[in-house]
Design a protein around this motif. Structure first.
Motif, PDB file in Angstrom:
ATOM      1  N   GLU A 132       0.812  -1.218   0.000  1.00  0.00           N
ATOM      2  CA  GLU A 132       0.000   0.000   0.000  1.00  0.00           C
ATOM      3  C   GLU A 132       0.847   1.270   0.000  1.00  0.00           C
ATOM      4  O   GLU A 132       0.342   2.359  -0.238  1.00  0.00           O
ATOM      5  CB  GLU A 132      -0.937   0.014   1.225  1.00  0.00           C
ATOM      6  CG  GLU A 132      -1.915  -1.156   1.275  1.00  0.00           C
ATOM      7  CD  GLU A 132      -2.807  -1.218   0.039  1.00  0.00           C
ATOM      8  OE1 GLU A 132      -3.296  -0.152  -0.382  1.00  0.00           O
ATOM      9  OE2 GLU A 132      -3.001  -2.326  -0.498  1.00  0.00           O
ATOM     10  N   ILE A 133       2.151   1.129   0.296  1.00  0.00           N
ATOM     11  CA  ILE A 133       3.035   2.298   0.296  1.00  0.00           C
ATOM     12  C   ILE A 133       3.449   2.607  -1.136  1.00  0.00           C
ATOM     13  O   ILE A 133       3.801   1.706  -1.908  1.00  0.00           O
ATOM     14  CB  ILE A 133       4.283   2.047   1.162  1.00  0.00           C
ATOM     15  CG1 ILE A 133       3.882   1.744   2.609  1.00  0.00           C
ATOM     16  CG2 ILE A 133       5.210   3.254   1.120  1.00  0.00           C
ATOM     17  CD1 ILE A 133       5.046   1.396   3.505  1.00  0.00           C
ATOM     18  N   LYS A 134       3.416   3.877  -1.491  1.00  0.00           N
ATOM     19  CA  LYS A 134       3.822   4.275  -2.842  1.00  0.00           C
ATOM     20  C   LYS A 134       5.283   3.899  -3.072  1.00  0.00           C
ATOM     21  O   LYS A 134       6.155   4.258  -2.284  1.00  0.00           O
ATOM     22  CB  LYS A 134       3.638   5.784  -3.021  1.00  0.00           C
ATOM     23  CG  LYS A 134       3.926   6.276  -4.443  1.00  0.00           C
ATOM     24  CD  LYS A 134       3.883   7.793  -4.535  1.00  0.00           C
ATOM     25  CE  LYS A 134       2.466   8.325  -4.375  1.00  0.00           C
ATOM     26  NZ  LYS A 134       2.422   9.793  -4.656  1.00  0.00           N
ATOM     27  N   PRO A 135       5.587   3.162  -4.134  1.00  0.00           N
ATOM     28  CA  PRO A 135       6.980   2.757  -4.374  1.00  0.00           C
ATOM     29  C   PRO A 135       7.849   3.959  -4.725  1.00  0.00           C
ATOM     30  O   PRO A 135       7.371   4.964  -5.262  1.00  0.00           O
ATOM     31  CB  PRO A 135       6.876   1.794  -5.561  1.00  0.00           C
ATOM     32  CG  PRO A 135       5.632   2.215  -6.268  1.00  0.00           C
ATOM     33  CD  PRO A 135       4.677   2.678  -5.187  1.00  0.00           C
ATOM     34  N   GLU A 136       9.135   3.838  -4.427  1.00  0.00           N
ATOM     35  CA  GLU A 136      10.086   4.867  -4.844  1.00  0.00           C
ATOM     36  C   GLU A 136      10.702   4.482  -6.184  1.00  0.00           C
ATOM     37  O   GLU A 136      10.992   3.310  -6.443  1.00  0.00           O
ATOM     38  CB  GLU A 136      11.187   5.036  -3.798  1.00  0.00           C
ATOM     39  CG  GLU A 136      10.717   5.698  -2.518  1.00  0.00           C
ATOM     40  CD  GLU A 136      11.847   6.082  -1.591  1.00  0.00           C
ATOM     41  OE1 GLU A 136      11.586   6.766  -0.593  1.00  0.00           O
ATOM     42  OE2 GLU A 136      13.007   5.691  -1.860  1.00  0.00           O
ATOM     43  N   PHE A 137      10.891   5.473  -7.020  1.00  0.00           N
ATOM     44  CA  PHE A 137      11.601   5.313  -8.290  1.00  0.00           C
ATOM     45  C   PHE A 137      12.792   6.243  -8.224  1.00  0.00           C
ATOM     46  O   PHE A 137      12.641   7.469  -8.233  1.00  0.00           O
ATOM     47  CB  PHE A 137      10.683   5.658  -9.461  1.00  0.00           C
ATOM     48  CG  PHE A 137      11.329   5.514 -10.816  1.00  0.00           C
ATOM     49  CD1 PHE A 137      12.094   4.404 -11.130  1.00  0.00           C
ATOM     50  CD2 PHE A 137      11.159   6.499 -11.785  1.00  0.00           C
ATOM     51  CE1 PHE A 137      12.686   4.266 -12.386  1.00  0.00           C
ATOM     52  CE2 PHE A 137      11.738   6.379 -13.036  1.00  0.00           C
ATOM     53  CZ  PHE A 137      12.501   5.259 -13.333  1.00  0.00           C
ATOM     54  N   ILE A 138      13.993   5.669  -8.116  1.00  0.00           N
ATOM     55  CA  ILE A 138      15.195   6.441  -7.815  1.00  0.00           C
ATOM     56  C   ILE A 138      16.132   6.446  -9.021  1.00  0.00           C
ATOM     57  O   ILE A 138      16.437   5.385  -9.593  1.00  0.00           O
ATOM     58  CB  ILE A 138      15.926   5.859  -6.590  1.00  0.00           C
ATOM     59  CG1 ILE A 138      15.009   5.913  -5.353  1.00  0.00           C
ATOM     60  CG2 ILE A 138      17.218   6.612  -6.318  1.00  0.00           C
ATOM     61  CD1 ILE A 138      15.595   5.241  -4.127  1.00  0.00           C
ATOM     62  N   ILE A 139      16.589   7.628  -9.390  1.00  0.00           N
ATOM     63  CA  ILE A 139      17.577   7.777 -10.447  1.00  0.00           C
ATOM     64  C   ILE A 139      18.950   7.962  -9.796  1.00  0.00           C
ATOM     65  O   ILE A 139      19.156   8.896  -9.011  1.00  0.00           O
ATOM     66  CB  ILE A 139      17.258   8.981 -11.351  1.00  0.00           C
ATOM     67  CG1 ILE A 139      15.841   8.872 -11.919  1.00  0.00           C
ATOM     68  CG2 ILE A 139      18.283   9.096 -12.469  1.00  0.00           C
ATOM     69  CD1 ILE A 139      15.609   7.658 -12.797  1.00  0.00           C
ATOM     70  N   LEU A 140      19.875   7.055 -10.118  1.00  0.00           N
ATOM     71  CA  LEU A 140      21.244   7.114  -9.616  1.00  0.00           C
ATOM     72  C   LEU A 140      22.137   7.579 -10.765  1.00  0.00           C
ATOM     73  O   LEU A 140      22.211   6.924 -11.792  1.00  0.00           O
ATOM     74  CB  LEU A 140      21.708   5.737  -9.132  1.00  0.00           C
ATOM     75  CG  LEU A 140      20.803   4.991  -8.147  1.00  0.00           C
ATOM     76  CD1 LEU A 140      21.304   3.554  -7.965  1.00  0.00           C
ATOM     77  CD2 LEU A 140      20.781   5.706  -6.805  1.00  0.00           C
ATOM     78  N   CYS A 141      22.790   8.700 -10.593  1.00  0.00           N
ATOM     79  CA  CYS A 141      23.654   9.253 -11.646  1.00  0.00           C
ATOM     80  C   CYS A 141      25.105   9.223 -11.182  1.00  0.00           C
ATOM     81  O   CYS A 141      25.494  10.001 -10.305  1.00  0.00           O
ATOM     82  CB  CYS A 141      23.237  10.674 -11.986  1.00  0.00           C
ATOM     83  SG  CYS A 141      21.546  10.801 -12.603  1.00  0.00           S
ATOM     84  N   ALA A 142      25.879   8.324 -11.755  1.00  0.00           N
ATOM     85  CA  ALA A 142      27.295   8.212 -11.395  1.00  0.00           C
ATOM     86  C   ALA A 142      28.123   9.130 -12.287  1.00  0.00           C
ATOM     87  O   ALA A 142      28.011   9.087 -13.519  1.00  0.00           O
ATOM     88  CB  ALA A 142      27.766   6.760 -11.538  1.00  0.00           C
TER      89      ALA A 142
END
Length: 322
Positions: free
Chosen positions: A254-264
């Protein structure tokens, strides 16, 4: 509650085969014929085990150095001979044709690593996958792993049923003492890694990742991915592949998922990242009501993932817009 069943040595959920290991596979890793391999991976920081559909990949520098599959009455072990650089003049090429048992492959690991090192030099393999493995090591197995806010359940996630493909699947579990006593109601974090600014605008650039995420969310298969990640992570815990963590976790759907951008290695003076994030916002506006989009900021020079360094896309754009 999410539940899966074990059928014919495969993990079944809702009619599809999901990533996870059978009870017999787990037993052989913990105390049977595969235990020596598990112990070596636990001690060797250059290796990691990733759980697939009743097989495992052992990764070295982001490439699969061994694939171990359950195949009655034992296991099939494979090293991809395409990693062997033909005609190299640095060392004579070893003969791997006599490798049969898991112990044979374990004893040959130094030579297998050498062949892969040469191949990486020859082919100039993208650094992105090697960084993925560094992220796993920092957040799952390093001496600081218990202090970060994210663990990694999987890398190179791919499902043909819904066309999904993600670089890393994380579990958000805050590192404060109160949160660590509560392994239930955790959140999933789907991550995409980009190495350098040139990777942000190509056919697999930032806008395309947002569009792919939007398509995936629309399939209604997020619950399947959550169950897989939960199964994989709990099996990693059971195998001692998550340092100082012994509790089985539960992800709250039920928790909104996180969508994470990792920029190396993004160049701060470049406008490309902000520009592409703006484009993604414009083209995928509906996505933002369904997932919590975050941009990871560096924790100084490490690869540890911390919640306070996950910046909302709006705040990141405001901070960096020129």
């Amino acid at each position: 509650m999410l539940n899966a069943v074990n059928l014919s040595n495969k993990i079944i959920w809702g009619g599809f085969i999901m990533r996870g290991l059978s009870e017999s596979f787990m037993s052989d890793l913990k105390q049977g014929r595969l235990n020596r391999l598990l112990q070596i991976v636990q001690k060797d920081g250059t290796l990691c085990i990733e759980i697939r559909n009743n097989y495992i990949n052992v990764y070295y520098r982001g490439g699969s150095i061994l694939k171990v599959s359950e195949k009655a009455p034992g296991y099939s072990i494979k090293f991809d001979l395409n990693y062997c650089v033909k005609g190299n003049t640095l060392w004579p090429q070893p003969d791997f044709s006599n490798l049969q048992t898991i112990d044979d492959y374990i004893d040959a690991l130094p030579l297998l690593k050498r062949e892969m090192d040469l191949w990486f030099i020859e082919k100039k393999k993208p650094e992105e996958r090697e960084i993925q493995q560094l992220i796993i090591r920092e957040n799952n197995m390093s001496k600081l792993a218990n202090d970060t806010d994210y663990y990694i359940a999987d890398i190179e996630y791919e499902k043909s049923e819904n066309g999904s493909r993600f670089d890393l699947i994380g579990i958000k579990w805050l590192s404060d003492s109160v949160s660590r006593k509560k392994p239930e109601s955790l959140n999933i974090a789907i991550m995409e890694l980009k190495f350098g600014d040139s990777a942000m605008t190509n056919s697999a650039g930032i806008v395309e990742h947002f569009q792919d995420m939007e398509k995936f969310i629309s399939t209604g298969k997020l619950g399947d991915l959550i169950l897989e990640a939960q199964t994989q992570f709990n099996q990693k815990v059971e195998l001692g592949l998550i340092r100082d963590t012994y509790k089985q976790i539960k992800i709250d759907t039920e928790i909104k998922p996180e969508f994470i951008i990792l920029c190396a290695n993004h160049k701060p003076a470049s406008i490309v990242l902000v520009r592409e994030l703006k484009n993604a916002k414009e083209k995928c506006n509906e996505l933002f009501s369904k997932v919590d989009v975050r941009i990871a900021m560096a924790n100084y020079l490490g690869y540890g993932l911390y919640a306070r360094n996950m910046i909302s896309i709006d705040d990141f754009i405001n901070m960096n817009d020129m």
